[in-house]
Design a protein around this motif. Sequence first.
Motif: not given
Length: 279
Positions: A30-37
């Motif tokens: 989830x954090x990877x997907x939110x990174x620089x969203x």
Amino acid sequence: MDSSRPPSTTTTRSNKILFALLLLIFATSFAVRLYKLDSQTLECDEFYTIPAATGHQYVYLTSEGDGPRPDLPTTTSEYRKLLTPDDGLGLGAVRSVLKRNVHLPLYFYVMHYWVGWFGTSAWSLRFPSAFFGALAAVMIFLLGKELFTPLVGIVSMIFLAFAPEQIYFAQQARMYTLLTFLVVTSTYLLVLALRRPESKWLFFGYAIVSIAGLYTHYEYVFCLAAQTAFLWLVGPEARRNWRRWLTTQLLIALAFSPWVLISLAQKKSSPEVIAWANG
């Protein structure tokens, strides 16, 4: 005296470790997907999500050359100002927009309420996709665990959680990760229903998720076709419970039939969209 731990204690500890591992993978994915969203501006397809979710019909040009054409803004910032979600437009307006482009409505219905609560910033528009993408990884763990072992489920979860294309689509304001989530979930419910045919709720759950998948993207038809072929050609459990499975599939077909009629009518009556906001 035997000093070994009771089996129940060992099982409990293993379950706690497994749960902690699942939580870690989910949180990381989830954090990877939110990174620089919101590091990139919205793409053209993502911009379609805004009028489709808010119900703003007037942003289109049509192929009708003899009628007056509405003025369109020349920049994306001016375009976005026209699409405020707080002007009282409801789901009926969303359906009217979708009539101009035969998109299935479920994702845009979800986004209709989402943008009403959280606005139309790039981060806000893309957040549901990131969430559904991370949730799909959890569901594929459950599917792998049910079909094989918890280890297979964990490995499958890691592959789906960190697949580059899955991360890419999880950072787009489109329906693709919702489609992935529904495909995996329906397959999981299908497996459970085959193994526990006495549970009517599993059949009902499978039907509801399948209907949701059909109303999300047309490609879900291929998933449903593969599941149906497996049921009747490979899985003997379906033939032993043919009445319940036939009823379930008839329910799915009947629930989707109104949209088939709508899409046929749209092709005959809706003007073609030939232009978009520049910027």
